[in-house]
Design a protein around this motif. Structure first.
Motif, mmCIF file in Angstrom:
data_model
loop_
_atom_site.group_PDB
_atom_site.id
_atom_site.type_symbol
_atom_site.label_atom_id
_atom_site.label_comp_id
_atom_site.label_asym_id
_atom_site.label_seq_id
_atom_site.Cartn_x
_atom_site.Cartn_y
_atom_site.Cartn_z
ATOM 1 N N GLU A 197 0.294 -1.265 0.252
ATOM 2 C CA GLU A 197 -0.042 -0.098 0.097
ATOM 3 C C GLU A 197 1.104 1.263 0.125
ATOM 4 N N GLU A 233 2.602 1.636 -3.405
ATOM 5 C CA GLU A 233 1.547 1.998 -4.747
ATOM 6 C C GLU A 233 1.359 4.128 -4.427
ATOM 7 N N LYS A 234 1.358 3.921 -3.027
ATOM 8 C CA LYS A 234 0.821 5.413 -2.783
ATOM 9 C C LYS A 234 2.393 6.307 -3.010
#
Length: 844
Positions: A823, A826-827
């Motif tokens: 996560e 991806e950010k």
């Protein structure tokens, strides 16, 4: 010589200032960021040296951590990378502001393509009367779209404007304060903007940049070219507007949104008049005049705040009243102030910018089918039968009898007359149809108006087909011929003054056919449609859906339009401008003036100063066709490669565009999970290649086509074409601009990837081939050799974002391997998109 002087000036007022003001970042009160300014040069250096040595982004970033930090945990490392991204984003803003502030010093009023230059040239060549004649039959229309190619929230936009002013004044104290504000201001939208947010963002440019820019430019042209008999048409420079009207692929644009935006445009221009009048009243304080102006002031106030009706004619009537008193009783003192105000009212009316409606032909077809089924049962019927039945429909259909898109389309059409009543006829007068490839696509829209209760003479709208795919462009001649021969449409065109606007899509054309083929097909379509329209007694206007970078139809706009010969209708230059291009080339008064002038003079030069390089001979056309076909085949083979879409999906940032909250529109058409090539929108498609620093749509196939000629011993023909055709030369130089922004070492690591290595090598081989052969063709030693300022700007921007690219690629590699906090990585990819998008702003 001039190039050398400009290069030196650029070094002094852009490069040097950037070095000086960049050092202010070192002392900024960033949270936990005090040492970023010292660490960043190390990451830059590791990146540059590492890529040249063939290292992977992962190796480069890990070595940076090891050699220059004592961070141990993944969490600490990620935190540092996010801080670096924030730091680089602000460096990009600083560089933008410095370059914008330097603009007036790097460009002179008599540069090629300016109004002053046009005037001097026309006097010298005894062509002043010819230019005046052309000015009566020519206009430029810039249509602002909300396509998301920039993400700055409005709070950051305002800081940028203030920063530009502080830099122009060399005010170190103010610059320091603004950089501190920038350090504390978030760069990311928490939510996607709504279509109304997008509209309001561009309306602020209308009010604070274009109201004065266009008004002052109009006065300048009138004074320069005016004489007793010459009247400059007020609509010589026009503005168009898509946010809130463009519903193609954007489910968030509804009839209600369109009405709201039309209202906002109306109020915005009245507010501009109100402010302008305040200034005039300070000077025109004379008896009789001030009373009339006070009355106008109150009427504008009532229209803005109490919803009272006011038309452009009402405002002009008052201005005329004041003018008569001023001339007869006060010797015409300050008369020019009143004339300027009156000009603005004639230019902007009560609409400010013309709001277009746009929808995809397939959605329109669905609406027609459902309306027909409701009125005549579910029976099968062909287009002609459906059309003739629907246009004879006596009773107005009720939108509430339908659901979703059908209801909304009928509501949109029903409210057109209302918007025209409020904003004037120029407020809304066209319906654009994407993916037009048949007569029914245009006639369906005509049928909408009939079923919504409009009589034939009440349909005060132009219906504009948009041809964008290779198939659509090839079909354009047949569609327009059939339309011109259709009795119902013939009568409609007569009522519209026998003028037809045809839109041509460069972005999707390039995505579909590759760079050379798309540009040639559009040129050819324009020639054919010009001839066809003339045969039918129709005045044709071409509206170009051009993007920012060359891969989306952008590039050097003046050169492009100045290179179109006499076989292409030249009554108007009309094009779309979006996102970063609005801010980077029309973002402030000086730049907007310069670029409006460039467009205007390109069209006028085309008619008045004939030049054999503008007109293609039959031999030149034959050679371009050969090159375009070879290049198209090469690009089509690439598109058909089984790894084409997977490569973009897995190795690029394509999947992350939808997460950026920079635009209200979804980043792909269709709802399915499986990604198909045709569902890709042009902006994420081109943007993803740009983030990879591969810019494939801007050159792929072009070099290969020329190489084929060389192998046939015909390269001399290509050289002659380059020297003899402005059109071909412009395509070559724009393609070189695309290649100048590539950096394949960034992705060298993919060459060994078992899945994508072979595909990457195809791209790299074509890039090397294209670069080599274009340098040979032009005789240049380097890409963009002839465009010093742009080349230098690109170089600095690429240097600023190289560490950002390393971080992005590092995160993508971690995601592909399934390592660490998915996560967070991806950010990291999404955040690094922003800086890269904004840094490449000078692509128009």
């Amino acid at each position: 010589m001039i190039h050398d002087q400009r290069a030196e000036k650029f070094r002094q007022i852009v490069e040097n200032k950037y070095q000086i003001y960049n050092s202010l970042f070192m002392s900024l009160p960033y949270d936990k960021m005090t040492n970023i300014g010292m660490l960043l040069p190390f990451l830059s250096e590791e990146s540059k040296a590492g890529y040249e040595a063939g290292k992977t982004p992962e190796e480069i970033v890990e070595e940076f951590f090891k050699n220059h930090t004592d961070l141990q945990t993944e969490e600490q490392k990620l935190e540092l990378l996010f801080k670096i991204i924030q730091y680089i984003e602000r460096q990009v803003v600083l560089f933008d502001s410095i370059e914008d502030a330097a603009f007036p010093n790097l460009h002179s009023e008599s540069d090629s393509g300016t109004i002053t230059n046009l005037y001097e040239r026309s006097v010298q060549d005894n062509k002043l009367d010819k230019v005046r004649e052309k000015l009566k039959d020519f206009s430029v229309k810039v249509v602002f779209t909300a396509h998301p190619t920039q993400f700055y929230p409005s709070s950051v936009q305002r800081i940028i404007q203030d920063l530009r002013r502080a830099i122009a004044a060399d005010s170190v104290t103010n610059i320091d304060m603004l950089l501190q504000q920038l350090g504390k201001t978030p760069f990311v939208n928490k939510q996607k903007p709504t279509p109304v947010d997008e509209a309001m963002s561009i309306i602020s440019y209308l009010r604070y940049v274009y109201y004065d820019t266009i008004g002052e430019l109009f006065t300048k042209i009138r004074k320069m070219f005016g004489n007793g008999n010459f009247h400059l048409p007020e609509d010589i420079i026009q503005l168009g507007f898509w946010p809130g009207g463009d519903r193609d692929g954007n489910p968030f644009v509804t009839a209600e949104v369109t009405k709201t935006v039309a209202c906002e445009l109306h109020i915005a221009i009245l507010k501009s008049y109100y402010s302008h009048l305040k200034y005039i009243r300070r000077r025109l304080s004379f008896r009789g005049v001030s009373e009339v102006l006070n009355q106008l002031n109150d009427e504008l106030y009532g229209a803005i705040f109490n919803g009272r009706d006011i038309s452009a004619e009402d405002i002009l009537k008052r201005a005329e009243e004041a003018e008569n008193i001023l001339i007869n009783q006060h010797n015409g003192l300050f008369l020019d102030l009143l004339i300027n105000f009156r000009d603005r009212v004639k230019i902007f009316g009560t609409h400010f910018a013309t709001l277009d409606v746009r929808q995809d032909s397939r959605i329109n077809q669905k609406v027609i089918d459902e309306v027909f089924a409701k009125l005549h049962g579910e029976r099968e019927a062909g287009f002609e039968e459906k059309f003739s039945q629907l246009i004879q429909q006596q009773e107005k259909v009720n939108p509430d009898d339908f659901e979703d898109i059908v209801k909304d389309t009928l509501l949109t059409v029903s409210q057109v007359a209302e918007i025209q009543q409020q904003n004037g006829m120029r407020g809304m007068n066209r319906y654009i149809i994407s993916n037009s490839d048949a007569v029914k696509d245009v006639m369906n829209v005509y049928a909408f108006f009939k079923v919504c209760g409009y009589k034939d003479e009440e349909i005060k709208m132009d219906i504009v087909p948009l041809f964008e795919t290779m198939e659509g462009l090839a079909n354009a001649e047949k569609v327009m011929r059939d339309l011109y021969e259709h009795p119902v449409y013939q009568r409609h065109l007569e009522r519209r003054g026998n003028q037809q606007t045809i839109m041509l899509g460069f972005s999707d054309g390039t995505k579909d056919g590759g760079y050379l083929k798309a540009n040639w097909e559009i040129y050819k379509a324009k020639e054919v449609l010009t001839r066809l329209s003339e045969e039918n007694g129709i005045k044709v206007v071409f509206f170009d859906g051009r993007g920012g970078p060359p891969a989306r139809g952008g590039g050097k706009t003046h050169d492009f339009y100045a290179s179109q010969g006499k076989t292409i209708a030249n009554h108007k230059i009309e094009l779309t401008i979006q996102g970063q291009t609005i801010t980077s080339i029309f973002g402030n008064k000086e730049q907007a003036t310069f670029n409006f002038e460039q467009l205007l003079t390109a069209g006028i030069e085309n008619d008045v100063f004939k030049n054999s390089k503008k007109d293609l001979t039959d031999d030149e056309k034959a050679l371009i066709i050969e090159l375009a076909e070879i290049s198209y085949q090469k690009y089509s083979d690439l598109k058909a490669h089984p790894m084409f879409v997977p490569y973009l999906q897995e190795m690029s940032t394509l999947e992350y565009y939808g997460k950026t909250n920079i635009g209200s529109r979804p980043s792909k058409r269709g709802n399915g999970n499986e990604l198909k090539f045709e569902d890709l929108r042009a902006i994420p498609f081109v943007g993803s290649w740009s983030q990879l620093k591969q810019n494939v749509p801007g050159f792929f196939g072009f070099g290969y086509a020329m190489q084929q000629m060389k192998e046939q011993g015909r390269f001399e023909e290509v050289i002659e074409l380059y020297k003899g055709s402005d059109f071909f030369k412009t395509l070559v130089l724009n393609s070189m601009m695309s290649m100048n922004k590539t950096y394949f070492p960034l992705t060298y690591y993919i060459r060994n990837n078992p899945k994508f290595g072979e595909f990457w090598n195809i791209l790299f081989h074509e890039y090397r081939l294209s670069k080599e052969i274009m340098l040979e063709l032009t005789g240049f030693h380097m890409l963009q050799q002839e465009d010093t300022l742009s080349r230098k700007s690109v170089k600095i921007r690429e240097r600023i974002v190289l560490p950002l690219l390393s971080i992005q690629q590092y995160a993508l590699m971690k995601i592909q391997k399934g390592e660490g906090n998915k996560e967070a990585y991806e950010k990291l990819v999404t955040r690094s998109l922003f800086g890269n998008i904004n840094a490449s702003r000078n692509s128009a």
